[in-house]
Design a protein around this motif. Sequence first.
Motif, PDB file in Angstrom:
ATOM      1  N   ALA A 375       0.799  -1.222   0.000  1.00 53.65           N
ATOM      2  CA  ALA A 375       0.000   0.000   0.000  1.00 53.65           C
ATOM      3  C   ALA A 375       0.834   1.276   0.000  1.00 53.65           C
ATOM      4  O   ALA A 375       0.389   2.320  -0.461  1.00 53.65           O
ATOM      5  CB  ALA A 375      -0.933  -0.008   1.206  1.00 53.65           C
ATOM      6  N   GLY A 376       2.078   1.225   0.522  1.00 49.80           N
ATOM      7  CA  GLY A 376       2.908   2.430   0.579  1.00 49.80           C
ATOM      8  C   GLY A 376       2.769   3.141   1.914  1.00 49.80           C
ATOM      9  O   GLY A 376       2.379   2.521   2.911  1.00 49.80           O
ATOM     10  N   PHE A 377       3.128   4.411   1.956  1.00 52.67           N
ATOM     11  CA  PHE A 377       3.115   5.259   3.162  1.00 52.67           C
ATOM     12  C   PHE A 377       4.187   4.819   4.173  1.00 52.67           C
ATOM     13  O   PHE A 377       4.175   5.244   5.326  1.00 52.67           O
ATOM     14  CB  PHE A 377       1.742   5.255   3.860  1.00 52.67           C
ATOM     15  N   GLY A 378       5.073   3.947   3.754  1.00 51.31           N
ATOM     16  CA  GLY A 378       6.072   3.339   4.630  1.00 51.31           C
ATOM     17  C   GLY A 378       6.294   1.942   4.097  1.00 51.31           C
ATOM     18  O   GLY A 378       5.927   1.646   2.963  1.00 51.31           O
ATOM     19  N   GLY A 379       6.917   1.076   4.879  1.00 51.82           N
ATOM     20  CA  GLY A 379       7.108  -0.305   4.435  1.00 51.82           C
ATOM     21  C   GLY A 379       8.352  -0.462   3.579  1.00 51.82           C
ATOM     22  O   GLY A 379       9.363   0.190   3.826  1.00 51.82           O
ATOM     23  N   CYS A 380       8.260  -1.321   2.559  1.00 50.02           N
ATOM     24  CA  CYS A 380       9.462  -1.807   1.875  1.00 50.02           C
ATOM     25  C   CYS A 380       9.525  -1.446   0.388  1.00 50.02           C
ATOM     26  O   CYS A 380       8.496  -1.204  -0.238  1.00 50.02           O
ATOM     27  CB  CYS A 380       9.483  -3.334   1.929  1.00 50.02           C
ATOM     28  N   THR A 381      10.770  -1.507  -0.129  1.00 51.44           N
ATOM     29  CA  THR A 381      10.941  -1.531  -1.584  1.00 51.44           C
ATOM     30  C   THR A 381      11.350  -2.953  -1.959  1.00 51.44           C
ATOM     31  O   THR A 381      11.843  -3.709  -1.118  1.00 51.44           O
ATOM     32  CB  THR A 381      12.069  -0.599  -2.061  1.00 51.44           C
ATOM     33  N   ILE A 382      11.130  -3.289  -3.239  1.00 51.36           N
ATOM     34  CA  ILE A 382      11.699  -4.528  -3.767  1.00 51.36           C
ATOM     35  C   ILE A 382      12.549  -4.131  -4.964  1.00 51.36           C
ATOM     36  O   ILE A 382      12.203  -3.206  -5.704  1.00 51.36           O
ATOM     37  CB  ILE A 382      10.609  -5.533  -4.206  1.00 51.36           C
ATOM     38  N   SER A 383      13.668  -4.804  -5.128  1.00 45.35           N
ATOM     39  CA  SER A 383      14.543  -4.508  -6.260  1.00 45.35           C
ATOM     40  C   SER A 383      14.842  -5.794  -7.006  1.00 45.35           C
ATOM     41  O   SER A 383      15.093  -6.832  -6.393  1.00 45.35           O
ATOM     42  CB  SER A 383      15.857  -3.902  -5.774  1.00 45.35           C
ATOM     43  N   LEU A 384      14.813  -5.692  -8.328  1.00 45.96           N
ATOM     44  CA  LEU A 384      15.095  -6.842  -9.191  1.00 45.96           C
ATOM     45  C   LEU A 384      16.590  -6.837  -9.529  1.00 45.96           C
ATOM     46  O   LEU A 384      17.091  -5.861 -10.104  1.00 45.96           O
ATOM     47  CB  LEU A 384      14.254  -6.721 -10.466  1.00 45.96           C
ATOM     48  N   VAL A 385      17.272  -7.904  -9.133  1.00 44.12           N
ATOM     49  CA  VAL A 385      18.731  -7.948  -9.271  1.00 44.12           C
ATOM     50  C   VAL A 385      19.135  -9.306  -9.832  1.00 44.12           C
ATOM     51  O   VAL A 385      18.551 -10.333  -9.474  1.00 44.12           O
ATOM     52  CB  VAL A 385      19.389  -7.754  -7.873  1.00 44.12           C
ATOM     53  N   GLU A 386      20.137  -9.309 -10.706  1.00 41.98           N
ATOM     54  CA  GLU A 386      20.652 -10.599 -11.192  1.00 41.98           C
ATOM     55  C   GLU A 386      21.313 -11.336 -10.028  1.00 41.98           C
ATOM     56  O   GLU A 386      22.015 -10.711  -9.217  1.00 41.98           O
ATOM     57  CB  GLU A 386      21.680 -10.361 -12.295  1.00 41.98           C
ATOM     58  N   ASN A 387      21.115 -12.637  -9.973  1.00 40.12           N
ATOM     59  CA  ASN A 387      21.621 -13.421  -8.834  1.00 40.12           C
ATOM     60  C   ASN A 387      23.093 -13.160  -8.536  1.00 40.12           C
ATOM     61  O   ASN A 387      23.493 -13.030  -7.388  1.00 40.12           O
ATOM     62  CB  ASN A 387      21.423 -14.918  -9.080  1.00 40.12           C
ATOM     63  N   ALA A 388      23.897 -13.075  -9.613  1.00 37.18           N
ATOM     64  CA  ALA A 388      25.338 -12.922  -9.421  1.00 37.18           C
ATOM     65  C   ALA A 388      25.665 -11.612  -8.705  1.00 37.18           C
ATOM     66  O   ALA A 388      26.733 -11.471  -8.105  1.00 37.18           O
ATOM     67  CB  ALA A 388      26.031 -12.977 -10.776  1.00 37.18           C
ATOM     68  N   LEU A 389      24.736 -10.639  -8.764  1.00 38.13           N
ATOM     69  CA  LEU A 389      25.028  -9.324  -8.187  1.00 38.13           C
ATOM     70  C   LEU A 389      24.356  -9.099  -6.839  1.00 38.13           C
ATOM     71  O   LEU A 389      24.537  -8.054  -6.211  1.00 38.13           O
ATOM     72  CB  LEU A 389      24.581  -8.225  -9.166  1.00 38.13           C
ATOM     73  N   VAL A 390      23.591 -10.106  -6.381  1.00 35.68           N
ATOM     74  CA  VAL A 390      22.786  -9.892  -5.174  1.00 35.68           C
ATOM     75  C   VAL A 390      23.644  -9.565  -3.954  1.00 35.68           C
ATOM     76  O   VAL A 390      23.360  -8.630  -3.204  1.00 35.68           O
ATOM     77  CB  VAL A 390      21.884 -11.122  -4.886  1.00 35.68           C
ATOM     78  N   GLU A 391      24.720 -10.310  -3.782  1.00 37.62           N
ATOM     79  CA  GLU A 391      25.540 -10.111  -2.575  1.00 37.62           C
ATOM     80  C   GLU A 391      26.043  -8.671  -2.473  1.00 37.62           C
ATOM     81  O   GLU A 391      25.901  -8.026  -1.434  1.00 37.62           O
ATOM     82  CB  GLU A 391      26.718 -11.069  -2.624  1.00 37.62           C
ATOM     83  N   GLY A 392      26.621  -8.192  -3.570  1.00 36.49           N
ATOM     84  CA  GLY A 392      27.151  -6.834  -3.590  1.00 36.49           C
ATOM     85  C   GLY A 392      26.041  -5.814  -3.387  1.00 36.49           C
ATOM     86  O   GLY A 392      26.206  -4.824  -2.664  1.00 36.49           O
ATOM     87  N   PHE A 393      24.903  -6.091  -3.987  1.00 33.46           N
ATOM     88  CA  PHE A 393      23.770  -5.172  -3.886  1.00 33.46           C
ATOM     89  C   PHE A 393      23.309  -5.068  -2.427  1.00 33.46           C
ATOM     90  O   PHE A 393      23.083  -3.978  -1.902  1.00 33.46           O
ATOM     91  CB  PHE A 393      22.629  -5.682  -4.780  1.00 33.46           C
ATOM     92  N   VAL A 394      23.203  -6.220  -1.779  1.00 34.67           N
ATOM     93  CA  VAL A 394      22.764  -6.231  -0.383  1.00 34.67           C
ATOM     94  C   VAL A 394      23.766  -5.469   0.483  1.00 34.67           C
ATOM     95  O   VAL A 394      23.395  -4.694   1.368  1.00 34.67           O
ATOM     96  CB  VAL A 394      22.583  -7.687   0.121  1.00 34.67           C
ATOM     97  N   ARG A 395      25.064  -5.640   0.189  1.00 33.81           N
ATOM     98  CA  ARG A 395      26.078  -4.934   0.984  1.00 33.81           C
ATOM     99  C   ARG A 395      25.921  -3.420   0.838  1.00 33.81           C
ATOM    100  O   ARG A 395      25.966  -2.679   1.816  1.00 33.81           O
ATOM    101  CB  ARG A 395      27.479  -5.379   0.555  1.00 33.81           C
TER     102      ARG A 395
END
Length: 432
Positions: A375-395
């Motif tokens: 619904a928004g007003f707070g909460g979360c985002t989701i991001s689409l990331v290639e698996n190989a890049l997930v670790e770096g993205f999370v960092r």
Amino acid sequence: MRAPGRINLIGEHTDYNGLPVLPMAINREIILVAAPRDDAVVELHNTNPCFEPRAFTISSDIEPYQLGDWGNYAKAAVQALHRHFARDVSRLQGLRALVDGNVPMASGLASSSALVVAFALAFLNANNLSMEPQTLAELLAEGEQYVGTRGGGMDQAVCLMAQAGHALKIEFFPTRVEQIPIPPGYSFVVCHSMVEAPKTLSARRAYNVRAAESRLAAALLGKALSRKMQNRMVAIERLGDLYSTDLHLSEAEIDFLLQETFLKDNYTLGEIAYMLGASEDFVCRKYLSAFSPEEARTLDRLKLRSRSRHVLSEGRRVRQAAEALRVSEMNEFGKLMYESHESCATDYEVSIPELDALVAIARESGALGSRLTGAGFGGCTISLVENALVEGFVRLLERSHSRGGDRTEKGNLTFDDRIFVAKPMPAAMVLR
Ligand code: GLA
């Protein structure tokens, strides 16, 4: 019972407007253990001591606890099922339930619907009853309005009909679903803004205003259409009805109708009543019933043009995104996610600076797409990331989180709720 939370990949605030959504059930869930009682009492316990035990008697007319009380989710499920079965089943039995779970609350991940679904399955199970998932989802979507928010049917439907490894495209009125596999090699990373948005408390009014603006916009567009068609009766109850097959309207004609009908963005209640040829009282009763009469009178800057623009364009994006997912065009899918966020932020105004900042970080960090979810007003985002890049993205996300400090407004969110990779999980089920 286990009932999963969800992320919505795309299609925000389209469900109650009769347009599609594309969510996926995730690896965060409500777990409920239950045993039947031999009277008609529902007794609730929670492993989280913040939620005090509750007990109530089942009936077709259950008095709610105060707004925001966790017991209302059980009451919503039980009342809806009682109304559904009361005529055929002479005596419905109560139960004792203990609830545990790890779906972050007030975070746009549909913890409340997971709770409603878990209670519903427990109640059905205690009474040896069963229902088709689709019928149950529709019943509970309406039933959950008991808690005070005029939500749509996405959360209950995905909780009851998801399949592992798939996103679920859902259309509404009536519910129709399509399972679309999520291509291997890509992940959706959830990142919490650490701002809670309880849909039954602070976010409730804003959510209900959006739903009312959409319905008023639909009514006015219906009126304009019927004028164009020599006063033929055209019933547009929801914005999605503009796509009804007997109207044969193209996207361009729908856009033009919007421009012609809404010459400005903000309308007062008086102006809307005048345009509809109805009294303000009638408009309040028919379209603003989620508000008390005093509250309804304070709604004087209703944004009809930008709200409809978001809803109609978001519906198109869902169709395009579903197509992109079917053929594994994940760059295209990601682009639509960014566009969706922009539209949610500027036209539907359901984002907040913290979510916008997270989307900007995701973009800079090379995510294929990113947007607020729920619904928004707070909460979360989701991001689409290639698996190989997930670790770096999370960092990278972790670093930006620690720069911002701990912005938990209430103590309900844990460290693990900040950032996690969402896995596409199956629907709710009874575990024995
Ligand atoms: C909440 C509601 C859903 C839907 C979303 C916004 O999660 O429960 O029905 O309207 O907001 O897309």
